[in-house]
Each structure stands twice: as structure tokens, then as C-alpha cells.
Write a protein that holds these residues in place. Structure first.
Motif, PDB file in Angstrom:
ATOM      1  N   GLU A   1     -16.851   9.425  -0.396  1.00  0.00           N
ATOM      2  CA  GLU A   1     -16.947   8.551   0.912  1.00  0.00           C
ATOM      3  C   GLU A   1     -15.476   8.255   1.332  1.00  0.00           C
ATOM      4  OE1 GLU A   1     -19.356   4.265   1.262  1.00  0.00           O
ATOM      5  OE2 GLU A   1     -19.471   5.296  -0.559  1.00  0.00           O
ATOM      6  N   PHE A   2     -14.540   7.899   0.472  1.00  0.00           N
ATOM      7  CA  PHE A   2     -13.259   7.283   0.826  1.00  0.00           C
ATOM      8  C   PHE A   2     -12.219   8.315   0.603  1.00  0.00           C
ATOM      9  CE2 PHE A   2     -15.882   3.586   0.486  1.00  0.00           C
ATOM     10  CZ  PHE A   2     -15.909   3.091   1.783  1.00  0.00           C
ATOM     11  N   PRO A   3     -11.389   8.993   1.324  1.00  0.00           N
ATOM     12  CA  PRO A   3     -10.309   9.841   1.013  1.00  0.00           C
ATOM     13  C   PRO A   3      -9.119   9.135   0.062  1.00  0.00           C
ATOM     14  CG  PRO A   3     -10.289   9.436   3.173  1.00  0.00           C
ATOM     15  CD  PRO A   3     -11.478   8.735   2.767  1.00  0.00           C
ATOM     16  N   ALA A   4      -8.596   9.836  -0.321  1.00  0.00           N
ATOM     17  CA  ALA A   4      -7.492   9.645  -1.607  1.00  0.00           C
ATOM     18  C   ALA A   4      -6.264   8.705  -0.900  1.00  0.00           C
ATOM     19  CB  ALA A   4      -6.677  10.656  -2.240  1.00  0.00           C
ATOM     20  N   ASN A   5      -5.942   8.955   0.590  1.00  0.00           N
ATOM     21  CA  ASN A   5      -4.971   8.327   1.073  1.00  0.00           C
ATOM     22  C   ASN A   5      -5.232   6.913   1.450  1.00  0.00           C
ATOM     23  OD1 ASN A   5      -6.430   8.661   3.519  1.00  0.00           O
ATOM     24  ND2 ASN A   5      -5.024  10.241   4.346  1.00  0.00           N
ATOM     25  N   LEU A   6      -6.715   6.460   1.575  1.00  0.00           N
ATOM     26  CA  LEU A   6      -6.845   5.131   1.499  1.00  0.00           C
ATOM     27  C   LEU A   6      -7.105   4.227   0.427  1.00  0.00           C
ATOM     28  CD1 LEU A   6      -9.942   5.579   4.231  1.00  0.00           C
ATOM     29  CD2 LEU A   6      -7.443   5.133   4.518  1.00  0.00           C
ATOM     30  N   CYS A   7      -7.005   4.978  -0.930  1.00  0.00           N
ATOM     31  CA  CYS A   7      -7.379   4.158  -2.031  1.00  0.00           C
ATOM     32  C   CYS A   7      -5.990   3.833  -2.810  1.00  0.00           C
ATOM     33  CB  CYS A   7      -8.122   5.114  -3.009  1.00  0.00           C
ATOM     34  SG  CYS A   7      -9.974   5.535  -2.067  1.00  0.00           S
ATOM     35  N   PHE A   8      -6.300   2.916  -3.484  1.00  0.00           N
ATOM     36  CA  PHE A   8      -5.060   2.350  -4.785  1.00  0.00           C
ATOM     37  C   PHE A   8      -5.812   1.554  -5.716  1.00  0.00           C
ATOM     38  CE2 PHE A   8      -4.473  -0.471  -1.070  1.00  0.00           C
ATOM     39  CZ  PHE A   8      -4.140  -1.702  -1.490  1.00  0.00           C
ATOM     40  N   THR A   9      -4.969   1.633  -6.998  1.00  0.00           N
ATOM     41  CA  THR A   9      -5.570   0.488  -7.937  1.00  0.00           C
ATOM     42  C   THR A   9      -4.536  -0.218  -8.362  1.00  0.00           C
ATOM     43  OG1 THR A   9      -6.961   2.334  -8.827  1.00  0.00           O
ATOM     44  CG2 THR A   9      -6.346   0.697 -10.225  1.00  0.00           C
ATOM     45  N   LEU A  10      -4.751  -1.678  -8.342  1.00  0.00           N
ATOM     46  CA  LEU A  10      -3.738  -2.502  -8.845  1.00  0.00           C
ATOM     47  C   LEU A  10      -3.868  -2.559 -10.530  1.00  0.00           C
ATOM     48  CD1 LEU A  10      -3.867  -5.428  -6.307  1.00  0.00           C
ATOM     49  CD2 LEU A  10      -2.257  -3.708  -6.357  1.00  0.00           C
ATOM     50  N   VAL A  11      -2.821  -2.394 -11.284  1.00  0.00           N
ATOM     51  CA  VAL A  11      -3.100  -2.527 -12.772  1.00  0.00           C
ATOM     52  C   VAL A  11      -2.267  -3.671 -13.318  1.00  0.00           C
ATOM     53  CG1 VAL A  11      -2.620  -1.012 -14.837  1.00  0.00           C
ATOM     54  CG2 VAL A  11      -2.919   0.246 -12.754  1.00  0.00           C
ATOM     55  N   PHE A  12      -3.189  -4.349 -14.121  1.00  0.00           N
ATOM     56  CA  PHE A  12      -2.616  -5.669 -14.767  1.00  0.00           C
ATOM     57  C   PHE A  12      -2.072  -5.466 -15.976  1.00  0.00           C
ATOM     58  CE2 PHE A  12      -5.239  -6.990 -11.130  1.00  0.00           C
ATOM     59  CZ  PHE A  12      -4.699  -8.352 -10.774  1.00  0.00           C
ATOM     60  N   HIS A  13      -1.283  -6.347 -16.389  1.00  0.00           N
ATOM     61  CA  HIS A  13      -0.763  -6.035 -17.740  1.00  0.00           C
ATOM     62  C   HIS A  13      -1.652  -6.607 -18.808  1.00  0.00           C
ATOM     63  CE1 HIS A  13       3.652  -6.091 -17.030  1.00  0.00           C
ATOM     64  NE2 HIS A  13       3.389  -6.709 -16.159  1.00  0.00           N
ATOM     65  N   GLY A  14      -1.623  -6.225 -20.187  1.00  0.00           N
ATOM     66  CA  GLY A  14      -2.543  -6.702 -20.946  1.00  0.00           C
ATOM     67  C   GLY A  14      -4.077  -6.023 -20.967  1.00  0.00           C
ATOM     68  N   ARG A  15      -4.891  -6.866 -21.435  1.00  0.00           N
ATOM     69  CA  ARG A  15      -6.262  -6.483 -21.091  1.00  0.00           C
ATOM     70  C   ARG A  15      -7.268  -6.966 -19.849  1.00  0.00           C
ATOM     71  NH1 ARG A  15      -5.106  -7.276 -26.438  1.00  0.00           N
ATOM     72  NH2 ARG A  15      -5.545  -5.808 -28.065  1.00  0.00           N
ATOM     73  N   GLN A  16      -6.488  -7.357 -19.041  1.00  0.00           N
ATOM     74  CA  GLN A  16      -7.063  -7.716 -17.774  1.00  0.00           C
ATOM     75  C   GLN A  16      -7.525  -6.542 -17.194  1.00  0.00           C
ATOM     76  OE1 GLN A  16      -4.603 -10.610 -15.603  1.00  0.00           O
ATOM     77  NE2 GLN A  16      -6.145 -10.633 -13.674  1.00  0.00           N
ATOM     78  N   GLY A  17      -8.836  -6.636 -16.312  1.00  0.00           N
ATOM     79  CA  GLY A  17      -9.218  -5.513 -15.498  1.00  0.00           C
ATOM     80  C   GLY A  17      -8.477  -5.158 -14.339  1.00  0.00           C
ATOM     81  N   ASN A  18      -8.444  -4.032 -14.016  1.00  0.00           N
ATOM     82  CA  ASN A  18      -7.823  -3.362 -12.876  1.00  0.00           C
ATOM     83  C   ASN A  18      -8.569  -3.875 -11.566  1.00  0.00           C
ATOM     84  OD1 ASN A  18      -6.144  -2.478 -14.427  1.00  0.00           O
ATOM     85  ND2 ASN A  18      -6.568  -0.251 -14.598  1.00  0.00           N
ATOM     86  N   VAL A  19      -7.812  -4.006 -10.405  1.00  0.00           N
ATOM     87  CA  VAL A  19      -8.651  -4.002  -9.184  1.00  0.00           C
ATOM     88  C   VAL A  19      -8.514  -2.753  -8.355  1.00  0.00           C
ATOM     89  CG1 VAL A  19      -8.559  -5.391  -6.891  1.00  0.00           C
ATOM     90  CG2 VAL A  19      -7.966  -6.625  -9.073  1.00  0.00           C
ATOM     91  N   ASP A  20      -9.677  -2.234  -7.745  1.00  0.00           N
ATOM     92  CA  ASP A  20      -9.745  -0.997  -7.093  1.00  0.00           C
ATOM     93  C   ASP A  20      -9.917  -1.379  -5.679  1.00  0.00           C
ATOM     94  OD1 ASP A  20      -9.377   0.896  -8.988  1.00  0.00           O
ATOM     95  OD2 ASP A  20     -11.501   0.461  -9.859  1.00  0.00           O
ATOM     96  N   LEU A  21      -9.005  -0.870  -4.718  1.00  0.00           N
ATOM     97  CA  LEU A  21      -9.174  -1.165  -3.379  1.00  0.00           C
ATOM     98  C   LEU A  21      -8.930   0.014  -2.322  1.00  0.00           C
ATOM     99  CD1 LEU A  21      -6.334  -4.096  -3.635  1.00  0.00           C
ATOM    100  CD2 LEU A  21      -8.855  -4.447  -3.192  1.00  0.00           C
ATOM    101  N   VAL A  22      -9.555  -0.101  -1.346  1.00  0.00           N
ATOM    102  CA  VAL A  22      -9.652   0.883  -0.323  1.00  0.00           C
ATOM    103  C   VAL A  22      -9.102   0.115   1.182  1.00  0.00           C
ATOM    104  CG1 VAL A  22     -11.020   2.479   1.009  1.00  0.00           C
ATOM    105  CG2 VAL A  22     -11.642   1.881  -1.376  1.00  0.00           C
ATOM    106  N   ALA A  23      -8.100   0.659   1.702  1.00  0.00           N
ATOM    107  CA  ALA A  23      -7.492   0.322   2.950  1.00  0.00           C
ATOM    108  C   ALA A  23      -8.189   0.868   4.165  1.00  0.00           C
ATOM    109  CB  ALA A  23      -5.984   0.370   3.167  1.00  0.00           C
ATOM    110  N   GLU A  24      -8.091   0.292   5.367  1.00  0.00           N
ATOM    111  CA  GLU A  24      -8.981   0.884   6.568  1.00  0.00           C
ATOM    112  C   GLU A  24      -8.043   2.010   6.984  1.00  0.00           C
ATOM    113  OE1 GLU A  24      -9.493  -2.551   9.105  1.00  0.00           O
ATOM    114  OE2 GLU A  24     -11.434  -3.190   7.855  1.00  0.00           O
ATOM    115  N   SER A  25      -6.779   2.237   6.636  1.00  0.00           N
ATOM    116  CA  SER A  25      -5.733   3.104   7.311  1.00  0.00           C
ATOM    117  C   SER A  25      -4.962   3.715   6.225  1.00  0.00           C
ATOM    118  CB  SER A  25      -5.310   2.749   8.684  1.00  0.00           C
ATOM    119  OG  SER A  25      -3.992   2.071   8.236  1.00  0.00           O
ATOM    120  N   PRO A  26      -4.546   5.031   6.359  1.00  0.00           N
ATOM    121  CA  PRO A  26      -3.533   5.516   5.585  1.00  0.00           C
ATOM    122  C   PRO A  26      -2.038   4.563   5.403  1.00  0.00           C
ATOM    123  CG  PRO A  26      -4.453   7.402   6.521  1.00  0.00           C
ATOM    124  CD  PRO A  26      -5.009   6.295   7.393  1.00  0.00           C
ATOM    125  N   GLU A  27      -1.871   4.134   6.586  1.00  0.00           N
ATOM    126  CA  GLU A  27      -0.827   3.567   6.937  1.00  0.00           C
ATOM    127  C   GLU A  27      -0.761   2.222   6.309  1.00  0.00           C
ATOM    128  OE1 GLU A  27      -1.190   6.494   9.657  1.00  0.00           O
ATOM    129  OE2 GLU A  27      -2.448   4.792   9.512  1.00  0.00           O
TER     130      GLU A  27
END
Length: 755
Positions: free
Chosen positions: A83-109
């Protein structure tokens, strides 16, 4: 005063973040919601809210982030890849055991602006020096408390802020300090004045007193005075002269003092609060041990049920759990493989409701993350419940995905008399599993030496069905033939870690090969430790042994690893997903040696003829007990435990020693009422350490509660051999093992011969 300065805010990517973006926050294939994200003016806080929800919003600090992953680098983003190409997607990785946040932007830029922007901000946060860090912390508090955002704070707001900062202060005293800081006489403090107010508030008499003891004029430490302090108090001996000069260059904020080769009180406090002034010997943080000894001579950081993020009955199986364990320096991970419906082996906790992941996905994750934290070898401990066909599929995945990284042949073609070293195995993944025959007869194509379950039962050798190693592939040297339940392809990938049922220390002494290793449940290992500690130590000088938690620990709790380390067990596997004392000890032991996951055992645990017994430490050669004396002086900016308005902690400090049975001890200070900001104890705790080489020291801060259990505030654990004597700060960690700056303890440590 903006501690960040204008530079980072002028960056084009950071500008886009400050203007704000609408990003999709993704939690699952069906949960994808738009949220408005922006970076606040402080350059450190990321704020987001739903477009529709009323006033509700969330924030987190860049300092909580460890990294940004680009593209489909999480299970959630992989599941929506079509559904969403790789160039729109990124993951924020937190220290420790806090869950990550997965995000999809509206444009590659836009995705790139956030990916690069967050990376720059993380780098900035990680490279701040002590002064910038403290300024940033004060600035953050000012921002939090300045509710109407007018850049000023009246006395009422300041009182409220002090409560938030864990300070319960006499109103009269607080007003007196406020008036001193209100230079402009406006009845409110601007940020500059607030910084001044904070400085008066945090003036540390206990540091000033130490400074006064060595300063001739009470204003500064001349080079020679600083040398004296380093030699006498910090016990630095010969290197103190050179070091004094370096410390002035590094920590003295005043150019005038630097020119005079002198250190002011500010510089002195900054040095004491730095990593060099910490309780942990700086030279032991680096790779300082000999890495060329046999694998069996090292403690190896090891995880159990690595695929689980939660408990063992209903928990979530996740690739993220492997990534987190490997990032923490884990060098032995576990995979429980079962037959999948479509011919693809799956991994989960058998016969339970835990979710399932593909074996091949775990191997791909291993390939990517195995050597990011450490170059030294990773052992893949395979709990194999698959039929022969899917075992062959596993072997194909291991070969294809791992390629040269997987060790499949003897290093020099020779049958080893001892295991190779971590140095020789750098960058390699070793498979630990059952093997048909041994290395000596690996060219023999017949599947001999394999016993059936009934023969095993008849011989009384079978383990219980819940045991970690299923009896299916147990081998015996009696020449009986039976149909193999092992795939030849998988068996051939096992080189230095052949799993074998344990037949007793005497049998191992006479017949065992160095590449054969057994797994022991915690209860069996405890029993062997008690009954035959010295035999177990000798066994562990030649062979690897893996200890795993009891099957009854369905909540993924842990046993104390110290008892196993005391007898030289290398692979003491813990549930990395479960925070608490046991993981604190594991993190503490492996914090040394560059966090590489390997720690060289003391010499008396590496000698095959050793006489050492943990129960009689005085019986060994070179026995030299030490006295450890810790004066707990003060605490700084302890975090609040209870977020309730107006609640302030009543902190106490406990020092715990873990090691051989005679060294196990705990001593604690009294508690201080209503002060988490700058409590002063000035109490001395004393210990005798009989086997310093095996001892770990844990500092715990708790919020005293006379009616119920004390609440945990913070801790720090380190090997006794890594302690620096003298006036030291202990930088506290959260329950998760992550830093909580600027929370610390100030102590004076002395170590002497016990006679």
C-alpha cells in the motif's frame, strides 16, 4: 538563552519539522491514522495530535530516540508494503523497552526531511557536553512551567516548578532566592534570571567543601592543588600530573582560569559530573581484555526465548525483540522452530498462544543486526521441533541468507582440542543444534549413533517433554542404528556447538569433546553448583554450558545469573524482555569491555586443575579479600516516582553486593523526607569482598514508604573490578536500563586490603 543556539534551527530539514507535517501513524494493517507532527521551538520536543481530537496531544523528546530506520524496516511497515512504498516509510526507534513509532509521510521529500532532521537532532543531543546538557535540562523545565508562554515566570509559577522538579522548599527560603535572582525587579524571572536562580538553588555545598580542602585561596585549584586532589583522593598516583592538565583543558569554562592552568569551582563540579568523574573506570569501558582465548573462557551475554516481547503464554513474538537484544550486546539468541502450514518453518513458544513469525525473517534480521553493536561471534541456539523436511528448509535459509557469515567448516581444517577464540570467530554466526555423529566422522554418510525415543526411555536418558532440548536427536556412542530424525543438511551446519545430553562430569572428563555442549535448566544447574561446584568449574574451562530459565516461569521472570557465573557457566540465558534486578546484573557485568558481549572469566575459572570453590573462597591461591567503604554523600535531581501533583520522593540508597555466597550483602542509608532534588545523607556503608573478581555492586535508590513497598527510583550496577576509588558520581539508570540524566548520586569510595 537558547542552549541549542540558532544553528540547528537553520537547517532546512529541521525547518520543515518545525513547520509541521501530517504523517500517518501505523500500528497494524488496519490501524493507520493521520496525526499532525511538529518539532517545538526548543529543538528537542516532538509534539503530535490528531486533527480531530479536541485538545489532546502527545510529546516525546529527541533524547528518548536511539535511531531512525528508513523504509519498510519493521513488521508493521512490511505488512503494508504493497500500500505504501518504502520511500514514504520510516520508524522512530526509542531507547530501552519503549515501543517504536511507525510513520508514513505524504511524499518522499517529506519523509527524507524527517529522517535526516531527526538524525541530526539525535546526533546533536548525543554530542552535547555536560554544561550544554545541564543548560538544556534547565531550559526544558522552564518551557514546561511557562504555561502562558510569555517567557517569564512569577513566584507562584516558580513554586509550582520546584514541586515538578522534586524540590519541597521552605516558602521563605524560596522567595529569598527568587528575589536574589530577580535582578530586573519585575516580580518575575526571564530565562536568563531563571538560570541564575537555578544555579543558586543547585549550589552544592558538599562539592564546595571538597574544593575548599585543596584550594589555597578558596577561589580556584592551581595545577599542583588539582594534582594533589587526584593523587590523594582519586588515588591516581603517577598519572595525576598529566591528567590534571587534561581536565582543566576539558572542563574549565573560564578562559582566564585556563590561562593560569587553574580550575574554578564550576570546572571542578563539571569534571566530577562527567564520565571521567564517574564511578566506572574509563579504561574498562573500552575493549581491554584478551580476546584470543578459547570461547569457553568467557562469559557470553545470552538471551532466552529471544522472540518474545512479553510473557510466554500469550506474548507477542517479534523480530523487534531480536533487534533489541542484539543492540544490548547479546551474543547468543534462541530460536524455537516448528513446522509451518505452507512448508515454511515458524518460530513461537510451542503449544501456547504466542504469535508466530517466519524462521527466514528472523535469520534476515540476524544477518542485518548481528554485528552492529559488537564484532564478536553470535551463537544461534536452535530449539528444533521441525520434521526432517522443514529442517532442510531451515538449512537452506541459513546458507542462503547468512552466506559467508555462517560458520560451516572448521577454521583450520583440524579437529580442535580446544574451542576457537572470539577473536578468530569475529563476524561469524555459529549454529548450536543437534548433530549426526561428530566432527571426526563428518564425512561418514551413514546416520549411525542415533537412538530412538524408546531406546532412550529404556536407558532412562530421556528428558521430560518440557525440557529445553527435545530428546528427538539425542546421540549415544553405542553403535546402535535407527532412522534419523535429523536432517543431514541442518546437521552439517553445526561445527563448534553440538548440543548433547549431559551424562555427568566424570563421563564428560573421560569422553567429551570440546565442541560438545549441554543445556541445563536453572534448577539442575543450581543442584550441580551445590553438589559439585568445583567439578562444574573444571567442566566449564573446556566446554560451553547453557543455562535457561525454568519452564514454570510463564511470566518470563528471571533467575539470578550470579550463581551460574560463580561456577564459570558461559551462556547464562535470561529473558531480555523482562526488566529488573537480574537484567541489571547482566547489563552490569557486560557494561565493561566495550559492551561487546564477551567478558573474560577470572583466571581461577579458566584453569582446568583449579581448586576454587565459590563456597570456600579462602581456599584458592592468591586469595586476597578487600574492604569496600562507600560514603553516600548526596543525590542530584532524582526523578519523581509518583506524577501526582505535589508528591515528592523520600529517597534512600541501598548498596547491594552480588558474588560468591559469602559476599552477598546489602546495606542502606536512612531516608530523607521530601527531597528528590538535592538530598544529603553523608552515611558510610562497609563491606568485605572475598572474591572481588566475581563481585557486582548495585546501587539502588528507592522512595521510602512506611505503609507499603518502597518505589524504585533508579539504579546502577557495575563489576567491583571496574570501580574507581575517590569522589565519584553514579549516573542512574531507569528500570529499563536507560539513562535518566541528570539524576545521580555523589559518593566517596575507598578500597583497601582487609587484614
Amino acid at each position: 538563552m537558547d542552549p541549542e543556539g540558532s544553528r540547528i534551527q537553520d537547517d532546512p530539514d529541521v525547518k520543515i519539522m518545525m513547520a509541521g507535517s501530517t504523517l500517518r501513524k501505523v500500528k497494524s494493517r488496519s490501524w493507520k491514522k493521520q496525526r499532525h507532527f511538529r518539532l517545538l521551538e526548543d529543538g528537542l520536543t516532538i509534539w503530535y495530535k490528531s486533527r480531530w481530537a479536541g485538545r489532546g496531544h502527545s510529546t516525546f523528546s529527541v533524547t528518548e530516540l536511539e535511531a531512525v530506520r528508513e523504509g519498510h524496516q519493521s513488521e508493521v511497515l512490511l505488512s503494508i508494503a504493497e500500500e505504501f512504498p518504502a520511500n514514504l516509510c520510516f520508524t522512530l526507534v526509542f531507547h530501552g523497552r519503549q515501543g517504536n513509532v511507525d510513520l508514513v509521510a505524504e511524499s518522499p521529500e517529506e519523509a527524507q526531511a524527517w529522517i535526516q532532521g531527526v538524525r541530526k537532532l539525535i546526533h546533536k543531543a548525543q554530542t552535547m557536553d555536560e554544561k550544554e546538557r545541564l543548560d538544556q535540562w534547565v531550559w526544558d523545565w522552564f518551557q514546561k512551567a511557562d504555561k502562558n508562554k510569555d517567557g517569564k515566570m512569577n513566584f507562584k509559577e516558580v513554586r509550582k516548578l520546584l514541586k515538578m522538579m522534586n524540590v519541597d522548599m521552605n516558602e521563605e527560603h524560596a522567595l529569598h532566592l527568587f528575589t536574589m535572582a530577580d535582578k530586573s525587579d519585575t516580580g518575575s524571572l526571564e530565562i536568563e534570571e531563571f538560570v541564575h536562580f537555578y544555579k543558586i538553588l543547585t549550589q552544592r555545598d558538599e562539592v564546595w567543601k571538597v574544593f575548599q580542602d585543596y584550594s589555597g585561596d578558596g577561589e580556584k585549584l592551581m595545577l599542583e592543588e588539582l594534582e594533589n586532589f587526584l593523587r590523594i583522593e582519586q588515588q591516581e598516583g603517577e598519572q595525576s600530573a598529566q591528567h590534571a592538565k587534561e581536565l582543566i583543558d576539558r572542563y574549565e569554562p573560564s578562559e582566564t582560569a585556563k590561562k593560569q592552568s587553574a580550575m574554578s569551582l564550576d570546572g571542578f563540579q563539571m569534571y566530577l559530573c562527567s564520565q571521567e568523574g564517574s564511578i566506572f573506570k574509563p579504561e574498562h569501558r573500552h575493549l581491554y581484555q584478551d580476546m584470543s582465548q578459547p570461547l569457553s573462557h568467557y562469559f557470553i551475554s545470552s538471551s532466552h526465548n529471544t522472540y518474545l516481547l512479553e510473557d510466554q503464554l500469550r506474548g507477542h513474538s517479534s523480530l523487534e525483540a531480536y533487534i533489541q537484544a542484539l543492540k544490548r550486546g547479546c551474543r547468543c539468541v534462541e530460536v524455537d522452530s516448528w513446522d509451518g502450514n505452507d512448508g515454511e518453518p515458524i518460530v513461537y513458544h510451542g503449544h501456547t498462544l504466542t504469535s508466530k513469525i517466519l524462521f527466514r525473517d528472523i535469520i534476515s534480521t540476524l544477518k542485518e543486526y548481528a554485528f552492529k553493536t559488537s564484532d564478536f561471534p553470535v551463537i544461534l541456539s536452535l530449539e528444533n521441533h521441525c520434521g526432517v523436511e522443514q529442517q532442510t528448509v531451515m538449512a537452506q535459509h541459513l546458507r542462503q541468507i547468512l552466506g559467508d557469515t555462517l560458520l560451516t567448516t572448521l577454521l583450520d581444517g583440524q579437529i580442535p582440542q580446544q574451542l576457537p577464540s572470539p577473536q578468530e570467530l569475529k563476524g561469524k554466526i555459529l549454529l548450536k543444534a543437534k548433530k549426526i555423529g561428530g566432527l571426526e566422522d563428518c564425512n561418514d554418510e551413514t546416520l549411525t549413533d542415533e537412538v530412538s525415543d524408546d531406546e532412550e526411555m529404556a536407558n532412562g536418558e530421556a528428558e521430560s517433554p518440557t525440557a529445553e532440548d527435545p530428546p528427538a536427536g539425542c546421540l549415544k556412542e553405542n553403535g546402535k542404528k535407527s532412522k534419523s530424525k535429523l536432517s543431514r543438511e541442518l546437521s552439517d551446519l553445526v561445527v563448534y556447538c553440538k548440543s548433547l545430553h549431559f551424562h555427568g562430569f566424570e563421563h564428560a572428563r573421560l569422553h567429551a569433546k570440546c565442541y560438545e555442549m549441554s543445556s541445563f535448566s536453572e534448577s539442575k544447574a543450581k543442584r550441580l553448583t551445590k553438589e559439585a561446584g568445583t567439578d562444574f568449574i573444571r567442566y566449564n574451562t573446556r566446554q560451553l554450558s547453557r543455562i535457561y530459565p525454568s519452564g514454570l516461569r510463564t511470566d518470563s521472570s528471571n533467575y539470578n545469573p550470579q550463581d551460574m557465573w560463580n561456577v564459570g557457566c558461559q551462556i547464562v540465558a535470561l529473558n531480555f524482555q523482562t526488566a529488573g534486578l537480574e537484567m541489571d546484573l547482566n547489563d552490569g557485568l557486560f557494561r565493561q569491555n566495550n559492551c561487546c558481549g564477551y567478558v573474560l572469566k577470572p583466571d581461577f575459572l579458566r584453569d582446568g586443575d583449579t581448586q576454587f570453590s565459590p563456597d570456600k573462597p579462602e581456599g584458592r591461591q592468591g586469595y586476597r579479600p578487600l574492604r569496600l567503604s562507600i560514603q553516600v554523600i548526596s543525590g542530584q535531581q532524582l526523578p519523581k516516582v509518583n506524577q501526582k501533583e505535589g508528591s515528592i520522593v523520600d529517597p534512600l540508597v541501598r548498596v547491594e553486593i552480588y558474588g560468591v555466597p559469602q559476599d552477598q550483602a546489602k546495606e542502606e542509608t536512612s531516608h530523607i523526607n521530601n527531597n528528590g532534588f538535592n538530598p544529603v545523607w553523608n552515611e558510610t556503608l562497609n563491606f568485605i569482598i572475598h572474591t572481588p573478581e566475581l563481585a557486582l555492586v548495585r546501587f539502588v535508590v528507592e522512595d521510602y514508604d512506611k505503609a507499603s513497598r518502597n518505589d524504585f527510583i533508579g539504579q546502577f550496577t557495575l563489576p567491583f573490578m571496574c570501580i574507581q576509588a575517590g569522589y565519584r558520581h553514579i549516573h542512574l539508570l531507569s528500570k529499563d536500563g536507560t539513562a535518566i540524566p541528570p539524576s545521580s548520586l555523589f559518593v566517596n569510595v575507598s578500597i583497601s586490603e582487609f587484614t
